[in-house]
Write a protein that holds these residues in place. Structure first.
Motif, PDB file in Angstrom:
ATOM      1  N   TYR A   1       0.800  -1.222   0.000  1.00 20.63           N
ATOM      2  CA  TYR A   1       0.000   0.000   0.000  1.00 20.63           C
ATOM      3  C   TYR A   1       0.836   1.277   0.000  1.00 20.63           C
ATOM      4  CZ  TYR A   1      -3.734   3.237   1.170  1.00 20.63           C
ATOM      5  OH  TYR A   1      -4.621   4.276   1.156  1.00 20.63           O
ATOM      6  N   PRO A   2       1.946   1.396   0.755  1.00 17.97           N
ATOM      7  CA  PRO A   2       2.751   2.626   0.692  1.00 17.97           C
ATOM      8  C   PRO A   2       3.246   2.943  -0.711  1.00 17.97           C
ATOM      9  CG  PRO A   2       3.372   1.336   2.609  1.00 17.97           C
ATOM     10  CD  PRO A   2       2.443   0.493   1.812  1.00 17.97           C
ATOM     11  N   TRP A   3       3.543   1.926  -1.492  1.00 13.37           N
ATOM     12  CA  TRP A   3       3.955   2.181  -2.872  1.00 13.37           C
ATOM     13  C   TRP A   3       2.811   2.777  -3.684  1.00 13.37           C
ATOM     14  CZ3 TRP A   3       8.981   1.811  -3.972  1.00 13.37           C
ATOM     15  CH2 TRP A   3       9.781   1.030  -3.124  1.00 13.37           C
ATOM     16  N   PHE A   4       1.603   2.328  -3.384  1.00  7.18           N
ATOM     17  CA  PHE A   4       0.444   2.912  -4.065  1.00  7.18           C
ATOM     18  C   PHE A   4       0.283   4.386  -3.685  1.00  7.18           C
ATOM     19  CE2 PHE A   4      -4.064   4.056  -3.593  1.00  7.18           C
ATOM     20  CZ  PHE A   4      -4.462   3.991  -4.917  1.00  7.18           C
ATOM     21  N   ILE A   5       0.470   4.721  -2.412  1.00 10.50           N
ATOM     22  CA  ILE A   5       0.363   6.112  -1.954  1.00 10.50           C
ATOM     23  C   ILE A   5       1.430   6.975  -2.625  1.00 10.50           C
ATOM     24  CG2 ILE A   5       0.543   7.623   0.053  1.00 10.50           C
ATOM     25  CD1 ILE A   5      -2.058   6.129  -0.050  1.00 10.50           C
ATOM     26  N   ARG A   6       2.640   6.435  -2.701  1.00  8.59           N
ATOM     27  CA  ARG A   6       3.707   7.191  -3.338  1.00  8.59           C
ATOM     28  C   ARG A   6       3.431   7.410  -4.823  1.00  8.59           C
ATOM     29  NH1 ARG A   6       8.582   3.800  -0.330  1.00  8.59           N
ATOM     30  NH2 ARG A   6       8.116   4.605   1.766  1.00  8.59           N
ATOM     31  N   ALA A   7       2.835   6.412  -5.462  1.00 14.31           N
ATOM     32  CA  ALA A   7       2.488   6.565  -6.878  1.00 14.31           C
ATOM     33  C   ALA A   7       1.448   7.658  -7.052  1.00 14.31           C
ATOM     34  CB  ALA A   7       1.974   5.241  -7.438  1.00 14.31           C
ATOM     35  N   VAL A   8       0.464   7.694  -6.145  1.00 14.42           N
ATOM     36  CA  VAL A   8      -0.546   8.761  -6.196  1.00 14.42           C
ATOM     37  C   VAL A   8       0.115  10.118  -5.954  1.00 14.42           C
ATOM     38  CG1 VAL A   8      -2.621   9.673  -5.076  1.00 14.42           C
ATOM     39  CG2 VAL A   8      -2.411   7.218  -5.491  1.00 14.42           C
ATOM     40  N   TYR A   9       1.028  10.157  -5.015  1.00 17.88           N
ATOM     41  CA  TYR A   9       1.706  11.414  -4.706  1.00 17.88           C
ATOM     42  C   TYR A   9       2.506  11.917  -5.913  1.00 17.88           C
ATOM     43  CZ  TYR A   9       5.366  14.439  -2.843  1.00 17.88           C
ATOM     44  OH  TYR A   9       6.239  15.486  -2.645  1.00 17.88           O
ATOM     45  N   TRP A  10       3.301  11.053  -6.511  1.00 27.67           N
ATOM     46  CA  TRP A  10       4.125  11.474  -7.641  1.00 27.67           C
ATOM     47  C   TRP A  10       3.296  11.792  -8.881  1.00 27.67           C
ATOM     48  CZ3 TRP A  10       8.940  13.038  -7.489  1.00 27.67           C
ATOM     49  CH2 TRP A  10       9.744  12.643  -6.409  1.00 27.67           C
ATOM     50  N   SER A  11       2.146  11.146  -9.012  1.00 26.48           N
ATOM     51  CA  SER A  11       1.337  11.397 -10.204  1.00 26.48           C
ATOM     52  C   SER A  11       0.740  12.801 -10.224  1.00 26.48           C
ATOM     53  CB  SER A  11       0.220  10.363 -10.307  1.00 26.48           C
ATOM     54  OG  SER A  11      -0.684  10.497  -9.221  1.00 26.48           O
ATOM     55  N   GLY A  12       0.544  13.420  -9.047  1.00 30.95           N
ATOM     56  CA  GLY A  12      -0.073  14.756  -9.041  1.00 30.95           C
ATOM     57  C   GLY A  12       0.601  15.725  -8.127  1.00 30.95           C
ATOM     58  N   ARG A  13       1.907  15.531  -7.905  1.00 34.21           N
ATOM     59  CA  ARG A  13       2.603  16.381  -6.953  1.00 34.21           C
ATOM     60  C   ARG A  13       2.651  17.851  -7.382  1.00 34.21           C
ATOM     61  NH1 ARG A  13       6.363  13.626  -9.882  1.00 34.21           N
ATOM     62  NH2 ARG A  13       8.102  14.817 -10.813  1.00 34.21           N
ATOM     63  N   THR A  14       2.432  18.124  -8.688  1.00 31.14           N
ATOM     64  CA  THR A  14       2.501  19.512  -9.149  1.00 31.14           C
ATOM     65  C   THR A  14       1.193  20.262  -8.954  1.00 31.14           C
ATOM     66  OG1 THR A  14       1.951  18.802 -11.395  1.00 31.14           O
ATOM     67  CG2 THR A  14       4.289  18.965 -10.828  1.00 31.14           C
ATOM     68  N   PHE A  15       0.113  19.550  -8.736  1.00 33.06           N
ATOM     69  CA  PHE A  15      -1.173  20.261  -8.619  1.00 33.06           C
ATOM     70  C   PHE A  15      -1.977  19.861  -7.387  1.00 33.06           C
ATOM     71  CE2 PHE A  15      -1.662  16.657 -11.505  1.00 33.06           C
ATOM     72  CZ  PHE A  15      -2.680  15.932 -10.916  1.00 33.06           C
ATOM     73  N   TRP A  16      -1.437  19.019  -6.483  1.00 32.02           N
ATOM     74  CA  TRP A  16      -2.179  18.704  -5.244  1.00 32.02           C
ATOM     75  C   TRP A  16      -2.322  19.961  -4.397  1.00 32.02           C
ATOM     76  CZ3 TRP A  16      -4.527  14.720  -6.417  1.00 32.02           C
ATOM     77  CH2 TRP A  16      -3.960  13.513  -6.787  1.00 32.02           C
ATOM     78  N   SER A  17      -3.423  20.063  -3.713  1.00 32.22           N
ATOM     79  CA  SER A  17      -3.619  21.159  -2.770  1.00 32.22           C
ATOM     80  C   SER A  17      -2.719  20.942  -1.558  1.00 32.22           C
ATOM     81  CB  SER A  17      -5.083  21.208  -2.318  1.00 32.22           C
ATOM     82  OG  SER A  17      -5.417  20.034  -1.592  1.00 32.22           O
TER      83      SER A  17
ATOM     84  N   LEU B   1      -0.898  13.136   1.937  1.00 34.70           N
ATOM     85  CA  LEU B   1      -0.170  12.078   1.237  1.00 34.70           C
ATOM     86  C   LEU B   1       1.208  11.863   1.848  1.00 34.70           C
ATOM     87  CD1 LEU B   1      -1.176  12.923  -2.445  1.00 34.70           C
ATOM     88  CD2 LEU B   1      -1.876  10.936  -1.116  1.00 34.70           C
ATOM     89  N   ILE B   2       1.864  12.934   2.233  1.00 36.60           N
ATOM     90  CA  ILE B   2       3.171  12.788   2.877  1.00 36.60           C
ATOM     91  C   ILE B   2       3.023  12.108   4.232  1.00 36.60           C
ATOM     92  CG2 ILE B   2       5.090  14.062   3.910  1.00 36.60           C
ATOM     93  CD1 ILE B   2       4.844  16.104   1.704  1.00 36.60           C
ATOM     94  N   GLN B   3       1.996  12.527   4.993  1.00 36.78           N
ATOM     95  CA  GLN B   3       1.767  11.950   6.323  1.00 36.78           C
ATOM     96  C   GLN B   3       1.510  10.452   6.231  1.00 36.78           C
ATOM     97  OE1 GLN B   3       1.801  13.227   9.389  1.00 36.78           O
ATOM     98  NE2 GLN B   3       0.849  11.524  10.487  1.00 36.78           N
ATOM     99  N   VAL B   4       0.621  10.038   5.320  1.00 37.26           N
ATOM    100  CA  VAL B   4       0.278   8.620   5.200  1.00 37.26           C
ATOM    101  C   VAL B   4       1.430   7.832   4.595  1.00 37.26           C
ATOM    102  CG1 VAL B   4      -1.306   6.977   4.131  1.00 37.26           C
ATOM    103  CG2 VAL B   4      -2.182   9.124   5.058  1.00 37.26           C
ATOM    104  N   GLY B   5       2.089   8.405   3.582  1.00 39.02           N
ATOM    105  CA  GLY B   5       3.165   7.681   2.911  1.00 39.02           C
ATOM    106  C   GLY B   5       4.380   7.469   3.772  1.00 39.02           C
TER     107      GLY B   5
END
Length: 965
Positions: free
Chosen positions: A505-521, A528-532
């Motif tokens: 699961y942490p790899w999934f969170i990191r993938a979500v983080y990297w996929s939208g790191r330029t436009f996440w609020s 995402l950082i806290q959970v990852g």
């Protein structure tokens, strides 16, 4: 004392956690202690229910103990009365040993059969042969009604003994009341004079006093019991021939504790009589049921404990989680104490005292809470279904307290584990651990998840191989030596699968983080950082949610599977909603002509001539289709002792003749049992009158395939030719399984068991069979319209004078199955497991997140001080909830579904393998899935509301002040 006061103050400081731990302890003790109480109550109800069903079927009271002796001529005549009175004294002493209320106790005496001659030949025909015995029944006067005449005198009147007789006795001996008879011996000497003065019958035909029917007394003249005892038993005016002692015991009060007393006393009575009389008999119908009951007891205990193992593991997980939360809040204090010289045993002693306090409360309250659980289980009518039903007869016993004490001891040890692990760290080590929250957990570091999955799969494969061996040899599942670890395997698999998915699961969170790191609020970015980065921090609550929801799904699937498979077995065995055999007129000779000579007749000197084939007249069939509520009817001819010839192979088969269209509209068959649709097979043979479907067992034995021919017939017929069109494995109403090779209570060894002779089936056209073989009685199968009750159908059958010889009503069989104590026990335990899983999941979820929020007060205050608005902060917590709790819910449901598909078939061991007609099928009910989704959705929503409320109460200045402190 000071230490004890300090511990109580510490418990008061963490009162919510301590109350949560106490609640878990009480629930654990209640569940475990309720099991022996519930099992005993269900087994008692099962035994009584079985006796009631047997009584209805056999028409014989099941609580009776009937014993009789026959006095032979070997002993002295004067000893007969003394021996019978000795039995009276012995049974009077043994009466309390049954430990059951005695409804009736009857003593019977009877004399040798003597010839009776009328004192006045003008008043009775002397040419009629009259041979009768004098009989006496204790307490008879209170259980009879006079049909004619009066009661006899308690003393001889002018030397004549007055008696009672039945109506059949009057007719048999062609006599009237008031006529005196002489009781004569073989030398025609008068021994006694008797006179019938009254005709009697039973006062109530449901009276338990009467162990024998009135027809058995048609050659008896009844004297008052006290008079018989004085003048015949003790006075020896006639030769005594025997005695009967009859107990009518209240079997509804039969409990597990007095079964041994009942059976042991019955054996003692038999041993006593066998040691004193050469000809004696003891009969207790309940003994046969009790012998089979012990096998049911093993099966039920095995099933209930296996169903409760996952729930118990889930409760243990909850206790460990709460204890871990308590320890987490005390880690700094424990580390300080360790750094200042406190020994580990001193810290552990404090935790042990705390556990003993909570354990004492749980031990006092838990068993009584278990009684309430047991009563709730007794009201189950299906999975998550409750009805008003007579409560179970439950009471706390020594076993319940032993289980409760063991549960408390294990729970205390489990809650001490987190504290023991915490005492290993000093204050420096504790601060270092707090700064390294992203390191792998113990489970992942040593690949415990992979080991659990591998072990579970190995156990599953071993179970499947052994069950296949049982099925191939036709052995009962009780012959399967069950490994206790087998019942832990589903929970271990769910735990291992959940941990494996959480490893990824942490790899999934990191993938979500990297996929939208330029436009996440900013809020989502922080979440995402806290959970990852702190996946270990959320591991425990996620594993807890996964286990509880997975076990809830597993319990739901297990309940639906067991219920559905039981229902399907009944439907398949019946074949249709209602099946019946009707009376066909025929030219068969009456039974008396075919059984001349009676049971003990000698065999005839010459071989009998071949029996003439019986000719039958078919009764009208149309009236069955005219019954209201009947949707479809079908004629189904079944010949079980037919034979089939194919080349050099001859095999016994069951021949079934049908009309394909009517049969397809009437019969019931579960989907996915055949290679093709059930209706495709019917359409396949519809065009050719000689076409047949054969079972795979016949095809393999005779080496037949579609297109081959075979001859089928039965005794007295040459047979007819049929053409094979298809091969089938199952068919409505046909049992494809053979009988077990292990007979007489022995078990066939796997190495020596021979291949079973499986049943064989041939399905053809009824018209072709009647035209080319013979017209013989067929069965009538009915499919009922929805809402049609059995009572309506029976009423119409009575009105139209359609009286079936045999009738099988699937609806009534299903009702009986639903009310079966074994089925009620399974549904009750699984319902309880499901509800406990959901309840524990809800409280564990709230407890963890509320404590987690309070522990992060400083972080939240800093974020507010940095300018994060309340809606953004609430959104951040909501996202965190969805990424942790929401993900755990999805993983839990997936894990529970996967575990159900793999491990629910383990519960086949609760059924008799040799009697299973259909393969075991895992069932999922969409309603259960919907309930799980609704409950978990409501749980997360309530959690978010409470977190939002607590978040709104946090003051920035207080949070910052807390950080400064």
């Amino acid at each position: 004392m000071a230490l004890f006061v300090m511990i109580l103050r510490k418990m008061a400081k963490n009162r919510w956690l301590e109350l949560s731990l106490l609640g878990g302890l009480i629930l654990s003790v209640a569940l475990v202690s309720s099991m022996p109480v519930y099992i005993n109550a269900v087994l008692q109800r099962m035994l009584v229910k079985d006796l009631e069903i047997r009584q209805q079927a056999a028409g014989e009271y099941q609580g009776k103990l009937w014993s009789s002796v026959y006095l032979t001529d070997e002993g002295k005549p004067e000893d007969g009365g003394r021996l019978l009175q000795g039995v009276d004294s012995y049974l009077a002493k043994k009466q309390d040993d049954f430990r059951l209320p005695v409804k009736e106790y009857v003593r019977e005496r009877y004399t040798e059969t003597y010839r009776l001659q009328p004192a006045d030949p003008m008043k009775a025909d002397p040419s009629v042969e009259r041979n009768a015995a004098l009989t006496a029944l204790s307490g008879m006067e209170d259980h009879i009604r006079l049909v004619d005449g009066r009661l006899p005198s308690q003393e001889p009147v002018d030397g004549v003994y007055e008696t009672l007789v039945t109506e059949k006795t009057l007719l048999k001996f062609k006599m009237v009341l008031g006529v005196e008879f002489r009781v004569t011996d073989d030398k025609d000497r008068t021994i006694l004079r008797i006179k019938p003065v009254g005709v009697f019958d039973r006062k109530d035909y449901a009276d338990l006093y009467w162990a024998s029917s009135m027809s058995s007394y048609e050659s008896s003249f009844f004297l008052p019991f006290s008079l018989f005892e004085r003048d015949l038993t003790e006075g020896r005016k006639l030769v005594l021939r025997g005695g009967v002692w009859y107990y009518a015991l209240d079997y509804t009060k039969l409990k597990l504790g007095n079964i041994d007393a009942f059976t042991g006393t019955a054996k003692d009575v038999q041993g006593y009589l066998a040691g004193r009389f050469s000809s004696q008999s003891v009969s207790a119908p309940a003994l046969g049921i009790i012998e089979g009951y012990f096998e049911k007891e093993k099966r039920l205990r095995l099933m209930l404990w296996s169903l409760n193992v996952p729930v118990m593991l889930m409760l243990a997980f909850y206790l460990y989680m709460v204890a871990n939360l308590i320890t987490e809040r005390q880690k700094t204090e424990i580390a300080v104490l360790r750094s200042r010289g406190a020994g580990r045993w001193q810290i552990m002693a404090g935790g042990l005292i705390e556990g003993l306090v909570l354990g004492a409360v749980a031990l006092a309250a838990g068993p009584y809470a278990g009684l309430l659980l047991t009563k709730a289980l007794g009201a189950s009518n299906g999975f998550l279904e409750f009805v008003q039903r007579a409560p179970l007869d439950v009471e706390l016993n020594a076993s319940a307290y032993r289980y409760a004490l063991g549960t408390v001891a294990c729970s205390i040890l489990m809650t001490l584990i987190p504290m023991f692990l915490a005492t290993r760290a000093s204050i420096v080590g504790h601060k270092r651990q707090m700064s390294r929250l992203d390191k792998p957990s113990f489970w992942h570091r040593y690949f415990i998840d992979v080991f659990l999955i591998a072990f579970s799969v190995y156990q599953l494969q071993s179970f499947r191989r052994r069950m296949d061996d049982l099925a191939s040899m036709g052995l009962d599942s009780l012959d399967f030596k069950v490994d206790p670890l087998l019942f832990f395997v589903p929970a271990l698999f769910m735990l291992g699968t959940g941990l494996l998915l959480l490893r990824l699961y942490p790899w999934f969170i990191r993938a979500v983080y990297w996929s939208g790191r330029t436009f996440w609020s900013p809020a989502l970015y922080s979440t995402l950082i806290q959970v990852g980065r702190s996946s270990t921090q959320y591991l425990f609550i996620m594993v807890f949610l996964i286990m509880t929801l997975a076990m809830g799904a597993f319990s739901a699937s297990a309940a639906r599977t067991i219920n559905q498979n039981s229902d399907n077995q009944i439907r398949y065995a019946a074949g249709a909603d209602v099946t019946m055999k009707t009376n066909w007129e025929n030219d068969a000779p009456p039974p008396a002509a075919t059984e001349a000579g009676g049971e003990g007749a000698a065999p005839p000197a010459q071989a009998p001539a071949p029996a003439k084939r019986i000719q039958y007249t078919e009764p009208p069939f149309a009236p069955f289709g005219e019954l209201e509520g009947v949707a479809q009817t079908a004629k189904v001819f079944v010949k079980k002792n037919a034979f089939a010839n194919a080349g050099k192979t001859q095999a016994g088969v069951q021949l079934m003749g049908i009309d394909t269209d009517e049969f397809g509209r009437t019969a019931w068959l579960r989907d996915n049992l055949l290679d093709h649709s059930f209706y495709d097979y019917l359409n396949l043979i519809a065009s050719d009158p000689s076409a047949v479907l054969i079972s795979r067992s016949l095809a393999e034995e005779a080496n037949l395939k579609p297109g081959d021919t075979l001859r089928v017939g039965w005794a007295g017929l040459e047979g007819a030719s049929f053409l094979v069109y298809g091969i089938i494995d199952y068919w409505p109403g046909w049992n494809p399984n053979g009988a077990s090779q292990a007979s007489g209570g022995t078990t066939a060894k796997a190495g020596n068991a021979k291949k079973r002779d499986l049943p064989k089936l041939v399905v053809g056209h009824l018209s072709y069979i009647q035209n080319n073989l013979a017209l013989e009685p067929y069965e009538v199968w009915l499919k009922l319209k929805p809402g049609t009750t059995s009572a309506e159908l029976y009423r119409q059958l009575e009105e139209k004078e359609l009286h079936p010889v045999e009738l099988t009503d699937t609806k009534q069989l299903l009702i009986r199955q639903k009310n079966d104590p074994f089925q009620l026990a399974i549904n009750g335990v699984l319902t309880l497991g499901f509800l406990i899983s959901i309840l524990i999941s809800f409280f564990g979820f709230l407890l963890y997140w509320l404590l987690s929020l309070s522990a992060r007060t400083l972080q939240i205050g800093i974020l507010r001080a940095m300018g994060l608005s309340f809606p953004q902060l609430a959104g951040m917590l909501a996202a965190e909830q969805l990424l942790t709790s929401g993900a755990a819910v999805l993983i839990g449901l997936f894990t529970g579904t996967l575990a159900s598909r793999l491990f629910v078939p383990i519960f086949k061991i609760s059924f008799n393998t040799a009697q299973q007609m259909l393969p075991f099928q895992v069932v999922f009910d969409p309603r259960d899935q919907l309930q799980l989704y609704l409950i978990t959705g409501a749980m997360i929503l309530i959690g978010l509301v409470l977190l939002g409320y607590m978040l709104s109460r946090i003051k920035i200045h207080q949070a910052v002040k807390l950080g400064e402190d």
